[in-house]
Scaffold this active site. Structure first.
Site, PDB file in Angstrom:
ATOM      1  N   LYS A 198       3.351   0.826   2.901  1.00 46.96           N
ATOM      2  CA  LYS A 198       3.056   0.046   4.041  1.00 46.96           C
ATOM      3  C   LYS A 198       2.950  -1.684   3.262  1.00 46.96           C
ATOM      4  O   LYS A 198       2.771  -1.747   2.084  1.00 46.96           O
ATOM      5  CB  LYS A 198       1.437   0.127   4.608  1.00 46.96           C
ATOM      6  CG  LYS A 198       1.159   1.567   5.347  1.00 46.96           C
ATOM      7  CD  LYS A 198      -0.150   1.544   5.915  1.00 46.96           C
ATOM      8  CE  LYS A 198      -0.206   3.061   6.423  1.00 46.96           C
ATOM      9  NZ  LYS A 198      -1.497   3.393   6.686  1.00 46.96           N
TER      10      LYS A 198
ATOM     11  N   ARG B 197      -8.157  17.845   3.133  1.00 46.71           N
ATOM     12  CA  ARG B 197      -9.181  18.141   2.059  1.00 46.71           C
ATOM     13  C   ARG B 197     -10.253  18.814   2.747  1.00 46.71           C
ATOM     14  O   ARG B 197     -10.769  18.393   3.563  1.00 46.71           O
ATOM     15  CB  ARG B 197      -9.261  17.034   1.293  1.00 46.71           C
ATOM     16  CG  ARG B 197      -7.977  16.430   0.562  1.00 46.71           C
ATOM     17  CD  ARG B 197      -8.306  15.074  -0.219  1.00 46.71           C
ATOM     18  NE  ARG B 197      -7.513  14.036   0.696  1.00 46.71           N
ATOM     19  CZ  ARG B 197      -7.879  12.840   0.767  1.00 46.71           C
ATOM     20  NH1 ARG B 197      -8.580  12.139  -0.076  1.00 46.71           N
ATOM     21  NH2 ARG B 197      -7.185  11.861   1.334  1.00 46.71           N
TER      22      ARG B 197
ATOM     23  N   HIS C  94     -16.086   5.752   7.455  1.00 46.81           N
ATOM     24  CA  HIS C  94     -14.339   5.525   7.553  1.00 46.81           C
ATOM     25  C   HIS C  94     -13.734   6.867   7.611  1.00 46.81           C
ATOM     26  O   HIS C  94     -13.724   7.829   6.934  1.00 46.81           O
ATOM     27  CB  HIS C  94     -13.891   5.241   6.125  1.00 46.81           C
ATOM     28  CG  HIS C  94     -12.498   4.920   6.073  1.00 46.81           C
ATOM     29  ND1 HIS C  94     -12.046   3.624   5.953  1.00 46.81           N
ATOM     30  CD2 HIS C  94     -11.551   5.874   5.761  1.00 46.81           C
ATOM     31  CE1 HIS C  94     -10.550   3.958   5.718  1.00 46.81           C
ATOM     32  NE2 HIS C  94     -10.311   4.925   5.587  1.00 46.81           N
ATOM     33  N   LEU C  95     -13.611   7.295   8.839  1.00 48.34           N
ATOM     34  CA  LEU C  95     -12.986   8.471   9.327  1.00 48.34           C
ATOM     35  C   LEU C  95     -11.351   8.622   9.598  1.00 48.34           C
ATOM     36  O   LEU C  95     -10.897   7.946  10.764  1.00 48.34           O
ATOM     37  CB  LEU C  95     -13.512   8.915  10.661  1.00 48.34           C
ATOM     38  CG  LEU C  95     -15.179   8.917  10.561  1.00 48.34           C
ATOM     39  CD1 LEU C  95     -15.763   9.462  11.920  1.00 48.34           C
ATOM     40  CD2 LEU C  95     -15.587   9.902   9.514  1.00 48.34           C
TER      41      LEU C  95
ATOM     42  N   ASN D 246       0.935  -1.171  -0.054  1.00 44.13           N
ATOM     43  CA  ASN D 246       0.095  -0.218   0.012  1.00 44.13           C
ATOM     44  C   ASN D 246       0.933   1.454   0.065  1.00 44.13           C
ATOM     45  O   ASN D 246       1.497   1.662   1.111  1.00 44.13           O
ATOM     46  CB  ASN D 246      -0.899  -0.123   1.319  1.00 44.13           C
ATOM     47  CG  ASN D 246      -1.912   0.802   1.429  1.00 44.13           C
ATOM     48  OD1 ASN D 246      -1.699   2.182   0.658  1.00 44.13           O
ATOM     49  ND2 ASN D 246      -2.691   1.161   2.392  1.00 44.13           N
TER      50      ASN D 246
ATOM     51  N   ASN E  73     -10.517   5.180  17.077  1.00 41.41           N
ATOM     52  CA  ASN E  73      -9.673   5.620  18.071  1.00 41.41           C
ATOM     53  C   ASN E  73     -10.358   6.645  18.951  1.00 41.41           C
ATOM     54  O   ASN E  73      -9.750   7.031  20.155  1.00 41.41           O
ATOM     55  CB  ASN E  73      -8.222   6.058  17.793  1.00 41.41           C
ATOM     56  CG  ASN E  73      -7.357   4.722  17.247  1.00 41.41           C
ATOM     57  OD1 ASN E  73      -7.452   3.593  17.742  1.00 41.41           O
ATOM     58  ND2 ASN E  73      -6.952   4.868  15.966  1.00 41.41           N
TER      59      ASN E  73
ATOM     60  N   MET F 215      -6.246  14.824  14.220  1.00 41.05           N
ATOM     61  CA  MET F 215      -7.682  14.986  14.979  1.00 41.05           C
ATOM     62  C   MET F 215      -6.940  14.929  16.689  1.00 41.05           C
ATOM     63  O   MET F 215      -7.549  15.772  17.390  1.00 41.05           O
ATOM     64  CB  MET F 215      -8.583  14.037  14.693  1.00 41.05           C
ATOM     65  CG  MET F 215      -9.654  13.906  15.456  1.00 41.05           C
ATOM     66  SD  MET F 215     -10.556  15.918  15.183  1.00 41.05           S
ATOM     67  CE  MET F 215     -11.523  15.297  13.990  1.00 41.05           C
ATOM     68  N   ARG F 216      -5.926  14.100  16.841  1.00 42.08           N
ATOM     69  CA  ARG F 216      -5.518  14.179  18.348  1.00 42.08           C
ATOM     70  C   ARG F 216      -4.913  15.509  18.656  1.00 42.08           C
ATOM     71  O   ARG F 216      -5.401  16.007  19.773  1.00 42.08           O
ATOM     72  CB  ARG F 216      -4.203  13.378  18.460  1.00 42.08           C
ATOM     73  CG  ARG F 216      -4.665  11.890  18.329  1.00 42.08           C
ATOM     74  CD  ARG F 216      -3.630  10.680  18.146  1.00 42.08           C
ATOM     75  NE  ARG F 216      -3.088  10.940  16.903  1.00 42.08           N
ATOM     76  CZ  ARG F 216      -2.270  10.244  16.076  1.00 42.08           C
ATOM     77  NH1 ARG F 216      -2.009   9.010  16.567  1.00 42.08           N
ATOM     78  NH2 ARG F 216      -2.089  10.339  14.860  1.00 42.08           N
TER      79      ARG F 216
HETATM   80  P1  AMP Z   1      -5.831   6.917   9.100  1.00 40.89           P
HETATM   81  O1  AMP Z   1      -5.689   7.572   7.811  1.00 40.89           O
HETATM   82  O2  AMP Z   1      -7.043   5.948   9.080  1.00 40.89           O
HETATM   83  O3  AMP Z   1      -4.443   6.168   9.543  1.00 40.89           O
HETATM   84  O4  AMP Z   1      -6.052   7.731  10.426  1.00 40.89           O
HETATM   85  C1  AMP Z   1      -5.249   8.760  10.739  1.00 40.89           C
HETATM   86  C2  AMP Z   1      -5.781   9.798  11.600  1.00 40.89           C
HETATM   87  O5  AMP Z   1      -6.363   9.134  12.655  1.00 40.89           O
HETATM   88  C3  AMP Z   1      -4.951  10.668  12.129  1.00 40.89           C
HETATM   89  O6  AMP Z   1      -4.653  11.588  11.350  1.00 40.89           O
HETATM   90  C4  AMP Z   1      -5.153  11.048  13.375  1.00 40.89           C
HETATM   91  O7  AMP Z   1      -5.990  12.242  13.242  1.00 40.89           O
HETATM   92  C5  AMP Z   1      -6.411  10.157  13.467  1.00 40.89           C
HETATM   93  N1  AMP Z   1      -6.173   9.419  15.161  1.00 40.89           N
HETATM   94  C6  AMP Z   1      -5.408   8.395  15.299  1.00 40.89           C
HETATM   95  N2  AMP Z   1      -5.716   8.083  16.618  1.00 40.89           N
HETATM   96  C7  AMP Z   1      -6.479   9.001  17.187  1.00 40.89           C
HETATM   97  C8  AMP Z   1      -7.051   9.113  18.576  1.00 40.89           C
HETATM   98  N3  AMP Z   1      -6.737   8.395  19.446  1.00 40.89           N
HETATM   99  N4  AMP Z   1      -8.076  10.238  18.693  1.00 40.89           N
HETATM  100  C9  AMP Z   1      -8.264  11.105  17.552  1.00 40.89           C
HETATM  101  N5  AMP Z   1      -7.896  10.767  16.285  1.00 40.89           N
HETATM  102  C10 AMP Z   1      -7.094   9.907  16.142  1.00 40.89           C
END
Ligand code: AMP
Length: 398
Positions: free
Chosen positions: A16, A241, A208-209, A9, A332, A284-285
């Site tokens: 990955k 985006r 899917h966030l 990926n 998460n 988001m964290r």
């Molecule tokens: P992904 O693209 O599915 O790998 O998601 C990545 C995004 O998930 C990161 O940019 C973070 O903003 C978010 N993320 C991961 N862990 C957390 C968490 N514990 N709380 C809030 N957002 C999270």
């Protein structure tokens, strides 16, 4: 001799990979999964075995600065670890399959040429996906490669869901809504019968966030609509985006502000969304941890837009039976799940705070008319299944 299948990926700043192994006459199983992150900035290599134990974790030389050098590093690492192993096939995530590729495909030079024509539709992903296929070809020309598309799962949607309402001479050039994150949705649909059997054949919205974000309306396990469209820019607010924007704003950028096409592209793909609103971060964290008003506004807009899209997809489905959260934020962040569920309470979703805090999988109360769930996605496993099936390495879905 043991046989191996590799799943790749490849993104703009990360690579990955997963390695599946089949000992003689035994079933395929995950051997190792790993990644190089920070390609182009601070490359870091890590890998874990099937049990989740770290087998590699190291800072790489800055010379690992693009997809090709990252792939070369991973290939060398694998050779050292599995020297002389027989690689039976390699599966790739390819973000855009256009209208033509309605399922996984064995890559030939013609297929690759065809997929290159879709690069302008997914400039953030497609070039890196295809570069990985080319790089593997150079090293292992005899190993079959399979392209698995993020768009395929959405093919077969009703005509109105795929339509971009522009004149036919434009639509005839391939301008339609394609939808993305299909491998993730396909995986979720495949596990619903075992995780949430009560809704598997019903009306489900999957959220899917992640850093890219979208939602998919599933009816009986099939995609009937989704929030991403012609490109991966539509719908929800994402890390960098914007999601849906009045097209008149884009005209304004060109006509009144005099921005070039490249500048607009960069703004839409890399500078907008959570990062653009907050001016702080696309993560988001970081935004949840910040007390800055702009960070709060970014989170508020993310939740607002998510609730709005849930309402739209619920209308498409004629009501919903279940809501599933997945990907980085969806899996998460209990807080974001809670806020989206609260904003969607009018649909009959009642959150169970305790289950939500421990990631469910069911996070709604038993009395909730609509059930809500957290289900970790596994796009790599989906690619592995497709690759195995297409190359005849496995006989049936696992
Ligand atoms: P992904 O693209 O599915 O790998 O998601 C990545 C995004 O998930 C990161 O940019 C973070 O903003 C978010 N993320 C991961 N862990 C957390 C968490 N514990 N709380 C809030 N957002 C999270």
């Amino acid at each position: 001799m043991d046989e191996y299948a590799v799943i790749i990926n490849a993104g703009s700043s990360s690579l990955k990979f997963s390695v599946f192994r089949r000992p003689e006459s035994n079933a395929w199983r995950l051997e190792v999964r790993g990644q190089i992150e920070g390609i182009g900035t601070r490359p870091q290599f890590s890998a874990k075995n099937e049990a989740g134990q770290s087998v590699a974790d190291e800072q790489l030389d800055a010379a690992v600065n693009d997809g090709r050098t990252a792939l070369a590093y991973v290939a060398d690492w694998m050779r050292e670890r599995y020297g002389g192993a027989r690689v039976r096939g390699i599966g790739h995530r390819v973000v855009h399959g256009g209208a033509r590729y309605t399922g996984p495909t064995i890559v030939t030079p013609e297929v690759l040429d065809d997929l290159r024509t879709l690069i302008p539709l997914a400039p953030l992903h497609q070039p890196y996906n295809l570069a990985a296929i080319e790089a593997v070809w150079e090293r292992l020309p005899d190993v079959p490669q399979v392209a698995c598309f993020d768009t395929s799962f959405h093919r077969g949607q009703p005509a109105v869901a795929e339509l971009v309402p522009l004149p036919s001479e434009i639509r005839n050039t391939g301008v339609q809504r394609y939808g993305f994150h299909g491998l993730s949705y396909e995986y979720i649909a495949s596990v619903l019968p075992s995780v949430a059997p009560g809704i598997a054949n019903g009306r489900v919205i999957v959220a899917h966030l992640g850093s890219g974000a979208s939602m998919c309306a599933l009816k009986n396990g099939k995609s009937v609509d989704s929030t991403l469209g012609f490109t991966a820019l539509d719908g929800l607010c994402m890390g960098t985006r914007p999601g849906a924007v009045d097209p008149g704003v884009i005209l304004h950028l060109f006509q009144s502000l005099g921005l070039s096409a490249k500048e607009v592209e960069t703004m839409l793909y890399k500078k907008s969304g959570l990062l653009g609103i907050s001016g702080i971060s696309n993560d988001m964290r970081a935004l949840l941890a910040s007390t800055e008003p702009a960070a709060r506004l970014a989170v508020d807009y993310f939740v607002y837009r998510a609730a709005k899209e849930i309402g739209a997809l619920a209308a498409v489905l004629g009501g919903i039976d279940g809501l599933v959260f997945t990907a980085g934020i969806g899996e998460n962040s209990a807080e974001i799940r809670k806020r989206i569920c609260q904003a969607s309470a009018w649909l009959g979703i009642e959150l169970d705070d305790e289950s939500n805090a421990r990631k469910g999988p069911r996070i709604s109360t038993t009395a909730s008319a609509v059930s809500a769930w957290v289900i970790p996605t596994n796009e790599e496993l989906m690619i592995a299944r497709h690759t195995g099936l297409l190359l005849g390495l496995i006989e049936q879905r696992v």
